[in-house]
Design a protein around this motif. Sequence first.
Motif, PDB file in Angstrom:
ATOM      1  N   ALA A 140     -23.037   6.261   6.220  1.00 40.54           N
ATOM      2  CA  ALA A 140     -24.354   6.325   5.577  1.00 40.54           C
ATOM      3  C   ALA A 140     -24.684   5.007   4.887  1.00 40.54           C
ATOM      4  N   ASN A 141     -23.687   4.390   4.270  1.00 38.77           N
ATOM      5  CA  ASN A 141     -23.902   3.107   3.606  1.00 38.77           C
ATOM      6  C   ASN A 141     -24.345   2.041   4.607  1.00 38.77           C
ATOM      7  N   LEU A 142     -23.723   2.017   5.775  1.00 41.62           N
ATOM      8  CA  LEU A 142     -24.134   1.075   6.823  1.00 41.62           C
ATOM      9  C   LEU A 142     -25.569   1.356   7.279  1.00 41.62           C
ATOM     10  N   LYS A 143     -25.894   2.611   7.435  1.00 35.40           N
ATOM     11  CA  LYS A 143     -27.238   2.982   7.883  1.00 35.40           C
ATOM     12  C   LYS A 143     -28.301   2.630   6.840  1.00 35.40           C
ATOM     13  N   VAL A 144     -27.985   2.792   5.578  1.00 36.83           N
ATOM     14  CA  VAL A 144     -28.902   2.392   4.509  1.00 36.83           C
ATOM     15  C   VAL A 144     -29.254   0.914   4.676  1.00 36.83           C
ATOM     16  N   ASP A 145     -28.244   0.091   4.903  1.00 33.80           N
ATOM     17  CA  ASP A 145     -28.466  -1.342   5.081  1.00 33.80           C
ATOM     18  C   ASP A 145     -29.302  -1.617   6.329  1.00 33.80           C
ATOM     19  N   ASN A 183     -34.347   8.927   1.405  1.00 34.13           N
ATOM     20  CA  ASN A 183     -33.613  10.141   1.740  1.00 34.13           C
ATOM     21  C   ASN A 183     -32.164   9.841   2.092  1.00 34.13           C
ATOM     22  N   PHE A 184     -31.925   8.726   2.759  1.00 35.30           N
ATOM     23  CA  PHE A 184     -30.554   8.335   3.090  1.00 35.30           C
ATOM     24  C   PHE A 184     -29.763   7.993   1.830  1.00 35.30           C
ATOM     25  N   GLN A 185     -30.430   7.394   0.850  1.00 35.57           N
ATOM     26  CA  GLN A 185     -29.741   7.079  -0.395  1.00 35.57           C
ATOM     27  C   GLN A 185     -29.314   8.358  -1.123  1.00 35.57           C
ATOM     28  N   THR A 186     -30.159   9.377  -1.091  1.00 36.55           N
ATOM     29  CA  THR A 186     -29.795  10.665  -1.688  1.00 36.55           C
ATOM     30  C   THR A 186     -28.626  11.282  -0.925  1.00 36.55           C
ATOM     31  N   ASP A 200     -30.114   6.173  18.084  1.00 29.81           N
ATOM     32  CA  ASP A 200     -28.687   6.151  17.755  1.00 29.81           C
ATOM     33  C   ASP A 200     -28.379   7.054  16.562  1.00 29.81           C
ATOM     34  N   PHE A 201     -29.195   6.972  15.526  1.00 32.66           N
ATOM     35  CA  PHE A 201     -28.982   7.816  14.345  1.00 32.66           C
ATOM     36  C   PHE A 201     -29.040   9.294  14.725  1.00 32.66           C
ATOM     37  N   ILE A 202     -30.060   9.657  15.488  1.00 35.12           N
ATOM     38  CA  ILE A 202     -30.262  11.062  15.868  1.00 35.12           C
ATOM     39  C   ILE A 202     -29.066  11.577  16.663  1.00 35.12           C
ATOM     40  N   THR A 203     -28.620  10.806  17.632  1.00 34.97           N
ATOM     41  CA  THR A 203     -27.485  11.224  18.461  1.00 34.97           C
ATOM     42  C   THR A 203     -26.244  11.478  17.608  1.00 34.97           C
ATOM     43  N   GLU A 204     -25.934  10.549  16.700  1.00 31.68           N
ATOM     44  CA  GLU A 204     -24.755  10.697  15.842  1.00 31.68           C
ATOM     45  C   GLU A 204     -24.889  11.886  14.897  1.00 31.68           C
ATOM     46  N   GLN A 205     -26.059  12.037  14.309  1.00 28.23           N
ATOM     47  CA  GLN A 205     -26.239  13.091  13.317  1.00 28.23           C
ATOM     48  C   GLN A 205     -26.282  14.471  13.947  1.00 28.23           C
TER      49      GLN A 205
END
Length: 159
Positions: A60-65, A26-29, A139-144
Motif C-alpha cells: 500500500a505504501n508503494l501504491k500511495v507513492d 482512501n489509500f492513505q486510510t 494492475d491495482f485492480i488485478t492485485e486487489q
Amino acid sequence: MKLNAIGLPAAQSKELAEDLNFLLANFQTYYQNLRGIHWNIRGRSFFDLHAKFEELYDDANLKVDMIAERVLTLGETPLHTFADYTRVSKVPVGQDVSKDEEAIRLIVDSLKELLLIERKILSTSDTVGDEGTNAMMSDFITEQEKTVWMMKAWLAEQV
C-alpha cells in the motif's frame, strides 16, 4: 482542445488527477488501517497475520507513492495532509482492531471501496486515452481482487 505536457486533454487530466487524489486519500486510510492491525493483532493467528499485514502495508505504501506521482505527472498537486485524507476518504477507519476476523473484514471492506474508485478512474482514463493511469489502475485492480479472494477464503466465505 488544450493538451498538457504529456499530450492528454488538460481539462480531463485535471479531473483524473482529482479522482486520483480521492484514491490517494482512501489509500492513505487503508495504509493506516493496515499499520494499526499489524501492530495490534492478537491471538493464535498472530504470526501469520502480523507478517501478512506487513506485506500488505508495504504494498500500500508503494501504491500511495505511485498514485501521488501520477497526480504530479498529470500536472496537479497530490493531497498530502491527514486533514485532506480524513475529509474525503470513504474507506472505513479501523480503530483498536485486534481480533483476526475483524481485521480481515476491515481489509475486505477497505478494498471494496478502493476497487470502486479504481474502476471509475479506469473508465475515465480509458475514455481520455490515458494509458499511464489505465495501466496503473488495471494492475491495482488485478492485485486487489486476488487479495479479496484470499481474505474471503480465510474467512471461509465465497467471493
